[in-house]
Design an enzyme around this catalytic site. Structure first.
Site, PDB file in Angstrom:
ATOM      1  N   GLU A   1      79.045  56.269  15.235  1.00 41.91           N
ATOM      2  CA  GLU A   1      79.647  58.308  15.652  1.00 41.91           C
ATOM      3  C   GLU A   1      79.381  58.903  14.570  1.00 41.91           C
ATOM      4  OE1 GLU A   1      82.033  59.008  18.770  1.00 41.91           O
ATOM      5  OE2 GLU A   1      82.762  60.808  17.376  1.00 41.91           O
TER       6      GLU A   1
ATOM      7  N   SER B   1      86.984  57.320  16.551  1.00 36.98           N
ATOM      8  CA  SER B   1      86.304  56.589  17.465  1.00 36.98           C
ATOM      9  C   SER B   1      84.977  55.754  16.679  1.00 36.98           C
ATOM     10  CB  SER B   1      85.432  57.437  18.576  1.00 36.98           C
ATOM     11  OG  SER B   1      86.529  57.479  19.249  1.00 36.98           O
TER      12      SER B   1
ATOM     13  N   ARG C   1      77.934  63.660  21.852  1.00 36.27           N
ATOM     14  CA  ARG C   1      78.234  63.581  20.660  1.00 36.27           C
ATOM     15  C   ARG C   1      77.215  64.363  19.651  1.00 36.27           C
ATOM     16  NH1 ARG C   1      82.490  63.784  22.445  1.00 36.27           N
ATOM     17  NH2 ARG C   1      84.402  61.834  22.506  1.00 36.27           N
TER      18      ARG C   1
HETATM   19  C1  LIG Z   1      91.737  60.730  15.138  1.00 32.71           C
HETATM   20  C2  LIG Z   1      90.831  61.186  15.342  1.00 32.71           C
HETATM   21  C3  LIG Z   1      90.880  61.147  16.384  1.00 32.71           C
HETATM   22  C4  LIG Z   1      89.271  61.356  16.785  1.00 32.71           C
HETATM   23  N1  LIG Z   1      89.542  62.292  18.152  1.00 32.71           N
HETATM   24  C5  LIG Z   1      88.187  62.884  18.478  1.00 32.71           C
HETATM   25  C6  LIG Z   1      87.420  63.528  19.419  1.00 32.71           C
HETATM   26  O1  LIG Z   1      87.895  63.300  20.806  1.00 32.71           O
HETATM   27  N2  LIG Z   1      85.944  63.983  19.756  1.00 32.71           N
HETATM   28  C7  LIG Z   1      85.292  64.140  18.946  1.00 32.71           C
HETATM   29  O2  LIG Z   1      84.008  65.121  19.206  1.00 32.71           O
HETATM   30  N3  LIG Z   1      85.347  63.588  17.527  1.00 32.71           N
HETATM   31  C8  LIG Z   1      86.817  62.842  16.904  1.00 32.71           C
HETATM   32  N4  LIG Z   1      87.051  62.984  16.127  1.00 32.71           N
HETATM   33  C9  LIG Z   1      85.556  62.926  15.008  1.00 32.71           C
HETATM   34  C10 LIG Z   1      86.188  64.094  13.862  1.00 32.71           C
HETATM   35  O3  LIG Z   1      87.478  64.479  14.178  1.00 32.71           O
HETATM   36  C11 LIG Z   1      84.955  65.352  14.307  1.00 32.71           C
HETATM   37  O4  LIG Z   1      83.622  64.616  14.197  1.00 32.71           O
HETATM   38  C12 LIG Z   1      85.562  66.727  14.297  1.00 32.71           C
HETATM   39  O5  LIG Z   1      84.193  67.494  14.033  1.00 32.71           O
HETATM   40  C13 LIG Z   1      85.332  66.655  12.165  1.00 32.71           C
HETATM   41  O6  LIG Z   1      85.719  67.567  11.797  1.00 32.71           O
HETATM   42  P1  LIG Z   1      86.025  67.236   9.728  1.00 32.71           P
HETATM   43  O7  LIG Z   1      85.558  69.064   9.449  1.00 32.71           O
HETATM   44  O8  LIG Z   1      86.791  66.304   9.546  1.00 32.71           O
HETATM   45  O9  LIG Z   1      84.475  67.195   9.735  1.00 32.71           O
HETATM   46  P2  LIG Z   1      83.766  66.185   8.035  1.00 32.71           P
HETATM   47  O10 LIG Z   1      84.497  64.677   8.400  1.00 32.71           O
HETATM   48  O11 LIG Z   1      83.865  67.066   6.856  1.00 32.71           O
HETATM   49  O12 LIG Z   1      82.016  66.390   8.558  1.00 32.71           O
HETATM   50  C14 LIG Z   1      81.903  65.949   9.142  1.00 32.71           C
HETATM   51  C15 LIG Z   1      79.871  65.627   8.858  1.00 32.71           C
HETATM   52  O13 LIG Z   1      79.221  67.107   8.969  1.00 32.71           O
HETATM   53  C16 LIG Z   1      79.234  67.611   7.397  1.00 32.71           C
HETATM   54  N5  LIG Z   1      79.745  69.260   7.725  1.00 32.71           N
HETATM   55  C17 LIG Z   1      81.070  69.256   7.478  1.00 32.71           C
HETATM   56  N6  LIG Z   1      81.392  71.118   7.982  1.00 32.71           N
HETATM   57  C18 LIG Z   1      79.595  70.861   7.786  1.00 32.71           C
HETATM   58  C19 LIG Z   1      79.722  72.717   7.886  1.00 32.71           C
HETATM   59  N7  LIG Z   1      80.445  73.833   7.863  1.00 32.71           N
HETATM   60  N8  LIG Z   1      77.800  72.871   7.819  1.00 32.71           N
HETATM   61  C20 LIG Z   1      77.309  71.685   8.214  1.00 32.71           C
HETATM   62  N9  LIG Z   1      77.791  70.538   8.181  1.00 32.71           N
HETATM   63  C21 LIG Z   1      79.457  70.327   8.161  1.00 32.71           C
HETATM   64  C22 LIG Z   1      79.784  66.871   6.408  1.00 32.71           C
HETATM   65  O14 LIG Z   1      78.641  66.927   5.921  1.00 32.71           O
HETATM   66  C23 LIG Z   1      79.624  65.630   7.691  1.00 32.71           C
HETATM   67  O15 LIG Z   1      78.073  65.172   7.994  1.00 32.71           O
HETATM   68  C24 LIG Z   1      88.466  62.459  16.003  1.00 32.71           C
HETATM   69  C25 LIG Z   1      88.487  61.772  14.491  1.00 32.71           C
HETATM   70  C26 LIG Z   1      90.061  61.385  13.918  1.00 32.71           C
HETATM   71  C27 LIG Z   1      90.401  60.968  12.677  1.00 32.71           C
END
Ligand SMILES: Cc1cc2nc3c(=O)[nH]c(=O)nc-3n(C[C@H](O)[C@H](O)[C@H](O)COP(=O)(O)OP(=O)(O)OC[C@H]3O[C@@H](n4cnc5c(N)ncnc54)[C@H](O)[C@@H]3O)c2cc1C
Length: 342
Positions: A338, A242, A167
């Site tokens: 996380e 998580s 992570r």
């Molecule tokens: C129900 C649920 C289940 C999940 N299960 C998992 C799992 O099994 N495994 C896992 O690893 N994660 C899991 N996650 C966490 C999440 O889905 C991941 O971390 C995912 O990659 C986040 O993507 P996002 O686009 O929503 O990020 P965001 O929440 O939009 O951004 C997260 C961070 O990244 C930065 N960011 C976003 N896009 C960019 C970019 N293009 N360039 C630079 N920085 C950027 C943002 O500024 C922020 O700091 C889960 C979340 C939920 C709600």
């Protein structure tokens, strides 16, 4: 050029459903637009960098954002067959992660199936080296293109430069706030797929589905079924998956704890013993516990939920701090969040 709105509510842009305001907000659809906006936008007095937003599924806003929030909507998927068994698939940052996985499965490209149904966008996937069911994106990651926020030049980061860990990646460490990830390239298999069913409940789920020799599509279906039965859907109940990482402790520390807490689970890895954070939290009595608008999920103590839909980011943060404090007091283990706290 993209329109910048003022004082935009971010309630629908984060899966916790926390209602905060962004001082400025813009949606961008091309790299040119992104550069244009970054050139023209005056940073706030405290020199705050713009915040890049993907699907908002790994972020907790604890207060209004006093700067520019940019939602990246870069779209497009391309592919290049590189030999008789492998293909390079490149997806732009704004593509939805699960839709990319399904796109690959429809073409019978293997490697991402265990990562089905993870919320969020492709551009965020390298940030924390998303992982589930024994697979992480680093296993098929080749490179990503990023925009350097200082020089506004596009650079390519090969896998080694991303410094992927559990992570974790360079983008959460020394590269934090310095780059915008624009697109990601994966190397996937077109045949002779490596089927990974050892982790978690995949085998049991496949058995229940009556499948003996699973395809990559079957593995994806099993993962989806498990995830749907275990994890709260953020569209119904606000959460970010998580909330904490699973801590790794030294073997000696683990053995000491094992004397006191006989049933403590532990999984050896290259740095010591990984202990499930969910177990530690549960042992401290947090599973299903609600304080005000915030709770630990009744089936998954690792998941903090916006129980009433009215929680503020500060309340959620304070709740997470109480969990950290009680795990530290009982086990001497410091949990790390996380979720990205803003
Ligand atoms: C129900 C649920 C289940 C999940 N299960 C998992 C799992 O099994 N495994 C896992 O690893 N994660 C899991 N996650 C966490 C999440 O889905 C991941 O971390 C995912 O990659 C986040 O993507 P996002 O686009 O929503 O990020 P965001 O929440 O939009 O951004 C997260 C961070 O990244 C930065 N960011 C976003 N896009 C960019 C970019 N293009 N360039 C630079 N920085 C950027 C943002 O500024 C922020 O700091 C889960 C979340 C939920 C709600």
């Amino acid at each position: 050029m993209s329109k910048i709105s003022n004082l935009k509510s971010l309630k629908n842009y984060n899966t916790f459903g926390v209602d905060v305001l962004a001082k400025y907000f813009a949606e961008v659809f091309s790299v040119e637009e992104l550069i244009e906006i970054l050139k023209n936008h005056q940073p706030t007095t405290d020199n705050r960098q713009p915040l890049i937003l993907g699907g908002g599924s790994n972020i907790l806003f604890t207060k209004d954002f006093d700067g520019l929030v940019i939602q990246l909507n870069l779209k497009g998927i391309s592919e290049e067959i590189i030999n008789e068994n492998e293909v390079l698939v490149t997806a732009k940052a704004g593509e939805n992660w699960h839709e990319l996985v399904q796109y690959c499965l429809a073409k019978n490209y293997g490697g991402l199936e265990n990562l089905s149904l993870i919320p969020g966008n492709v551009g965020t996937s390298p940030m924390q080296n998303i992982g589930a069911y024994g697979v992480e994106i680093k296993d098929s990651f080749v490179s990503c293109k990023v925009l350097n926020l200082k020089t506004l030049e596009v650079e390519t980061f090969a896998k080694e430069k991303c410094d992927f860990g559990y992570r974790d990646s360079i983008f959460k460490k020394e590269g934090k706030g310095k780059y915008v990830i624009l697109e990601v390239t994966f190397k996937l298999t077109t045949k002779n797929h490596l089927i990974k069913t050892e982790y978690g409940a995949i085998k049991v789920e496949l058995e229940q589905m009556g499948i003996e020799n699973p395809t990559i599509q079957d593995v994806s279906k099993a993962v989806i079924a498990i995830r749907e039965s275990k994890l709260p859907n953020p569209k119904i109940i606000g959460n970010a998956g998580s909330f904490f990482k699973n801590p790794t402790i030294s073997k000696d520390n683990y053995l000491e704890l094992k004397e006191k807490f006989e049933t403590i689970p532990g999984f050896p890895n290259e740095n010591g013993i990984k202990v499930p954070a969910g177990w530690l939290i549960e042992q401290c009595g947090w599973k299903g516990k609600q304080i005000g608008n915030v709770a630990s999920h009744k089936d998954q103590s690792l998941v903090i939920i916006n129980a009433t839909g009215k929680a503020t980011g500060k309340e959620i943060f304070n709740f997470s701090q109480m969990i950290i404090d009680s795990v530290l007091e009982k086990f001497g283990i410091l949990l790390e969040r996380e979720v990205n706290i803003i």
